[in-house]
Enzyme design. Structure first.
Site, PDB file in Angstrom:
ATOM      1  N   GLU A  61      38.722  36.348  26.151  1.00  0.00           N
ATOM      2  CA  GLU A  61      39.330  35.358  27.018  1.00  0.00           C
ATOM      3  C   GLU A  61      38.398  34.174  27.128  1.00  0.00           C
ATOM      4  O   GLU A  61      37.176  34.351  27.128  1.00  0.00           O
ATOM      5  CB  GLU A  61      39.503  35.966  28.423  1.00  0.00           C
ATOM      6  N   HIS A 105      38.631  31.438  43.074  1.00  0.00           N
ATOM      7  CA  HIS A 105      39.383  32.689  43.010  1.00  0.00           C
ATOM      8  C   HIS A 105      40.457  32.620  44.082  1.00  0.00           C
ATOM      9  O   HIS A 105      40.159  32.609  45.272  1.00  0.00           O
ATOM     10  CB  HIS A 105      38.431  33.868  43.255  1.00  0.00           C
ATOM     11  N   ARG A 109      46.944  47.727  45.360  1.00  0.00           N
ATOM     12  CA  ARG A 109      46.578  48.425  46.597  1.00  0.00           C
ATOM     13  C   ARG A 109      46.503  47.424  47.739  1.00  0.00           C
ATOM     14  O   ARG A 109      46.576  46.222  47.504  1.00  0.00           O
ATOM     15  CB  ARG A 109      45.207  49.055  46.412  1.00  0.00           C
TER      16      ARG A 109
END
Ligand SMILES: [Zn+2]
Lengths: 564, 469
Positions: free
Chosen positions: B200, B208, B292
């Protein structure tokens, strides 16, 4: 803190506000089994994880016993066919209750007898595979098992297919008494005929392989593989303990123990088994008949290149005396036989054991590809550091090493594989044990055996070649040496002591003995010398092997003609 | 309706889940290790059972023990929390196989998203932009070189089965590729038993940004806005906030839509997080989906008023989403600080021990998620994150001030913590401007470490200097 909470909980309960008492929750029962307990570490493993891990415990590595269908699926390519005739119950000694038990076991194990054969392919290589199933009367061998094995080998002979059998058995079947014992003889005979006809037979010993199965077809493979930690025994551990009234040591009769004692070629992890088997099948079904030079990579490992470039420059004006070459030949940093093998060959698969006493780690042997052509290799090992040097007796083999080499060269002869030996040893190990086990005899056998081989053989001496211990691997059609290798009847130090009672006269002795590679060419012991950086070696090796292959073919044809 | 849920976790997240269950009238079963006998989650639950030794693998990762407790106590569902077994596809498979409900997506979905190169492919197909790189797994080093040449250095080699930086290598020049390729392969093989790699492009100094999503069993999906988790040290989030201070409405809208496309592409169910990186040029790229509940979920709860654990349980019971995307309103601004038991000045060494004193902050719009109390023991066996301080403010600046005030009130004695570092971080110019990215904290670390000792006893002489800010 905990007490405070406990009190609070009681208070709330009393006030009736904390837990409204519902109808008590019922314990849930599940019909399916979802865990399997590992017999090794006793951990419970979720079945789905176990399945994806090929029924090997992810915690301790124990290979769990698997049924016939699973084994076929793990080993063979998807389309395979079962080839046995329907099992028809036989009761040679009218054993009470045998039929009922036999029928119940068919239902329980999902197979109709303790061994099942299938014809299929492993990564495209055609093969007949037999699988024994412990769930069927402990995988015991009765007349049907014997019959199936005999028929499978007959079929394999007719169809020119190799045979692989996965063994798992408690031994002979008691319910058939002496008729069971006879099966040991019949199946061994069948294996013998098949091998004599040129067939390849591989056994994979799985947990547990015992009794009459160990003492017949399980131990007769051309190649014997085993799964890690498998129990492999003739007499069961309990029988032995009762007889000798002693507790057996840990690891006794396990696959690793047998490997050390020379009865197993290699221990293979279940996840590598299919690849290993396909490699071995391909090696015995070569697509080419000569060495293709373009397929020899001739690549050195980075480590080796570094080592070679670090080597000190030699003063070109300095006169090189023989003793300089002795020192160079003994230099622990020198290129090793293993490095030469890796430089020349691919798909190196090591095989172990003399099938008599032990596996000698000082002599390694096995099958590899040289320029695409399968060959049998044998080489010696000295060790890099003191620890490994001690383990390898500083490169001095024991009798079992020579016997392993001979065993594997016999396999090479059977399957028409050329043999390459690569030698760097001070000599055979002088010691009590090696004498007791017949060092002289082992060397003598090798000399006679190697001289009579019909497959092409070449030896390369890379460092020291000391006396009988070296010639026992160097009785070849052609002998190559590296420039700074030496070949001696005994060490120059020993030579000086015997002749002049003065081991300090070693330089003189080195000169006198004529031990350098160039001396060997003059004395017509050696055919060709190569620089230590192996320049020209792969070309010469390919060419010489190819010439020998042609020459020996012609000779063999002539011999056959003479015989006729 | 569930009557009883087993919480397969410990610490603050177990307490967090038990609290919501209690509010919903659902009984809870806690499991604990021998080291956690006196821990809060074991006290708050209706029932609690010891399942093994202190090491996680003997207790909180022991599927068989947890399953036995769940079956014996008649639980109907298992909430895995985060970490531990939360993203173990086999655990999800197992729970569902025995007829209990795993609160989260199916094992197959977890598996598909756990394979990172596969997830990349799924996302490209769903028209979610991924960082430039290889299509699927690399065949060999030659292909790695070719792909890197095409997308331009620096690139990242990543393990397909990976996570947590293992099997990952930064390659800055083609000369290093072959060596690093084999290094990464070996590391991936050792760590995950799978050596497949993909490549990548390295997005340098990104933000982020992640989107909290909810998907019901009927496949309806909404997102609850974004979170900016760029205040990181070594890929570990330290401070999170919502909404991201620098996203334009337009960017936020298109990222939110991409998050929904992403989650709908993978047959999802429950709460999840779609992670993106936002490059300096304003382009954003999909990184991964976490299947999650996240540590930082409370900041989303603060600005949306939605109890995410409650939604997880409702969805697991088969309930449909009660809100549409239009109903989701982001109100004000929220921050979370993660207090860890560690010593920043000593290379962030973990600091287990006994907590002598614990005074937690309070007041308007302050929330503490924690499982510690005076006298409790912090074990080296578990995560060092012990307290989450979450605050809300009408404006971002209010929230920052409220967080500073809350940290000033927080006292934890007996062990070392990073409270000082968190506090000082809230005075950092890039933090105040919101212009920080994932490498800001580390590049300002020397400066921050100079002052982080302020809350340590008799080490607060520098305090005046920075409050002059
Ligand atoms: Zn085990």
């Amino acid at each position: 803190m905990k007490e405070s909470f406990d009190i609070r909980r009681e208070q709330l309960k009393e006030s009736g506000k904390y837990t409204k008492l519902r109808s008590p929750t019922k314990k849930k029962k599940i019909s399916e089994k979802i865990f399997t307990q590992c017999p090794g570490c006793k951990q419970y493993i979720y079945d789905k994880i176990l399945k994806e891990n090929l029924y090997v415990c992810p915690d301790c590595g124990k290979c769990l016993r698997i049924g016939t269908k699973t084994r076929f699926e793990l080993t063979l390519d998807p389309s395979y066919e079962l080839i046995d005739e329907l099992a028809v119950f036989q009761d040679p000694i009218q054993f009470a209750g045998y039929q009922k038990k036999w029928e119940n076991n068919q239902k329980k194990a999902g197979v109709d007898e303790a061994i099942t054969f299938a014809r299929g392919t492993i990564k495209g290589e055609p093969v007949i595979v037999g699988v024994m199933d412990c769930n069927f009367m402990m995988g015991s061998m009765g007349s049907i098992v014997g019959d199936r094995i005999i028929k499978a080998f007959a079929k394999a002979t007719r169809e020119k297919l190799p045979v692989i059998i996965f063994t798992a058995s408690g031994g002979a079947r008691m319910q058939e008494a002496i008729i069971s014992l006879m099966q040991m003889r019949y199946v061994s005979e069948a294996v013998g005929k098949f091998q004599k006809a040129g067939g390849l037979y591989i056994t994979v010993l799985t947990d547990p392989t015992t009794g009459g199965v160990t003492a017949s077809f399980a131990s007769l493979g051309n190649i014997i593989l085993a799964e890690p930690n498998a129990l492999i025994a003739f007499a069961g551990p309990r029988v032995i303990e009762e007889t000798i009234q002693q507790k057996l040591p840990k690891g006794f009769q396990r696959a690793e123990h047998l490997l050390e004692h020379g009865f197993v070629d290699s221990i293979v992890l279940r996840k590598n088994l299919k690849n290993t088997l396909s490699l071995l099948l391909k090696m015995h079904n070569p697509k080419q008949t000569e060495v293709d030079l373009t397929q020899i990579s001739g690549r050195f490992s980075k480590k080796l290149i570094k080592k070679m470039t670090n080597e000190a420059e030699v003063d070109p004006d300095k006169q090189v005396i023989s003793f300089d070459r002795v020192l160079k030949a003994r230099d622990p940093k020198r290129i090793t036989p293993r490095q030469v093998l890796k430089y020349l060959c691919d798909d190196i698969f090591e095989l172990s054991g003399d099938r008599l006493y032990a596996d000698d780690p000082t002599i390694c042997a096995g099958i590899a590809r040289l320029g695409g052509l399968p060959i049998t290799f044998v080489y010696t090992k000295k060790g890099k550091d003191l620890k490994s040097q001690i383990k390898l007796h500083f490169g001095m083999p024991h009798p079992e090493g020579y016997r392993k080499a001979r065993r594997l060269m016999q396999e090479a002869e059977n399957f028409g594989r050329p043999i390459l030996t690569i030698i760097d040893t001070p000599g055979a190990y002088p010691g009590l044990e090696s004498e007791n086990r017949g060092m002289g005899e082992a060397i003598a056998q090798n000399l006679r055996f190697m001289s009579g081989l019909t497959v092409p053989t070449i030896a390369i001496i890379t460092g020291e070649a000391g006396s009988g211990g070296a010639i026992a691997l160097a009785c070849t059609d052609k002998l190559f040496m590296l420039e700074n290798a030496i070949y001696t009847i005994l060490s120059p130090e020993g030579f000086a002591t015997i002749l002049w009672k003065d081991s300090a006269k070693v330089e003189e002795a080195s000169e006198q003995m004529k031990l350098t590679a160039h001396d060997m060419v003059e004395l017509e012991v050696c055919d060709q010398v190569f620089p230590d950086d192996l320049t020209g070696l792969k070309e010469a090796l390919a060419q010489t092997f190819n010439e020998l292959i042609k020459e020996k073919q012609m000779r063999n044809e002539r011999n056959q003609w003479e015989l006729n | 309706m569930f009557h009883k849920i087993l919480v397969a976790n410990r610490g603050e997240i177990a307490v967090r889940i038990i609290r919501t269950c209690r509010e919903m009238g659902i009984d809870t079963v806690a499991v604990f290790s021998t080291a956690d006998r006196d821990s809060l989650h074991a006290q708050f639950a209706t029932e609690a059972y010891c399942i093994g030794g202190p090491a996680s693998k003997d207790s909180y990762l022991n599927m068989q023990a947890i399953m036995t407790v769940a079956l014996e106590t008649g639980c109907e569902a298992i909430h895995p929390g985060y970490g531990m077994l939360a993203e173990n596809p086999y655990f999800a498979d197992m729970v569902n196989q025995v007829g209990l409900k795993f609160i989260g997506p199916s094992g197959d979905t977890i598996r598909a998203l756990g394979d990172k190169s596969n997830a990349r492919l799924l996302m490209s197909e769903a028209n979610v932009s991924v960082p430039p790189g290889s299509n699927g797994v690399l065949q060999d080093e030659t292909q790695a070189l070719a792909v890197a040449e095409q997308i331009g250095y620096p690139v990242l080699l990543k393990a397909s089965a990976g996570g947590g930086g293992r099997g990952m290598r930064l390659v800055e020049r083609s000369e290093d590729m072959v060596r690093l390729y084999y290094e990464a392969m070996l590391e991936a093989e050792t760590a995950f038993g799978d050596n497949s790699l993909y490549i990548e492009k390295l997005i340098e100094n990104p933000k982020h940004i992640e989107f909290q999503v909810l998907v019901d069993q009927a496949g309806n999906a909404i997102h609850l806005g974004d979170r900016d988790c760029s205040w990181q040290r070594r890929r570990q989030k330290v401070i999170e906030e919502t909404p991201c201070p620098i996203l334009s409405d337009e960017q936020r809208k298109s990222m939110g839509e991409a998050a929904i496309r992403a989650i709908k592409a993978v047959n999802y169910e429950g709460a999840g997080t779609v992670e993106f990186v936002l490059a300096e040029d304003g382009n954003f790229y999909f990184i991964e989906i976490n299947t999650r509940i996240q540590v930082e979920h409370p900041i989303t709860e603060m600005v949306t008023g939605i109890d995410i654990v409650r939604e997880q349980i409702r969805i697991a019971q088969g309930g449909n989403l009660l809100l549409t995307q239009a109903d989701v309103k982001i109100n004000g601004h929220a921050f979370e600080c993660r207090i860890n038991a560690e010593k920043p000045s000593d290379n962030f060494r973990a600091s287990p021990g006994v907590i002598d004193d614990f005074i937690m902050p309070g007041g308007r719009s302050v929330r503490i998620d924690s499982a510690i109390y005076p006298g409790c023991k912090i074990s080296h066996h578990y995560d060092s994150m012990i307290v989450k301080v979450i605050v809300h403010g009408n404006r971002r600046s209010d929230a920052i001030r409220r967080m500073r005030r809350s940290l000033e009130e927080t006292i934890i004695n007996g062990i070392d913590t990073n409270i000082g570092l968190l506090y000082v971080s809230l005075f950092d110019q890039d933090m105040i401007r919101g212009s920080y990215n994932t490498s800001t904290l580390e590049s300002h670390m020397d400066e921050i470490l100079k002052y982080e000792k302020i809350f340590r006893i008799s080490e607060n002489q520098d305090f005046e200097i920075i409050t002059g800010n």
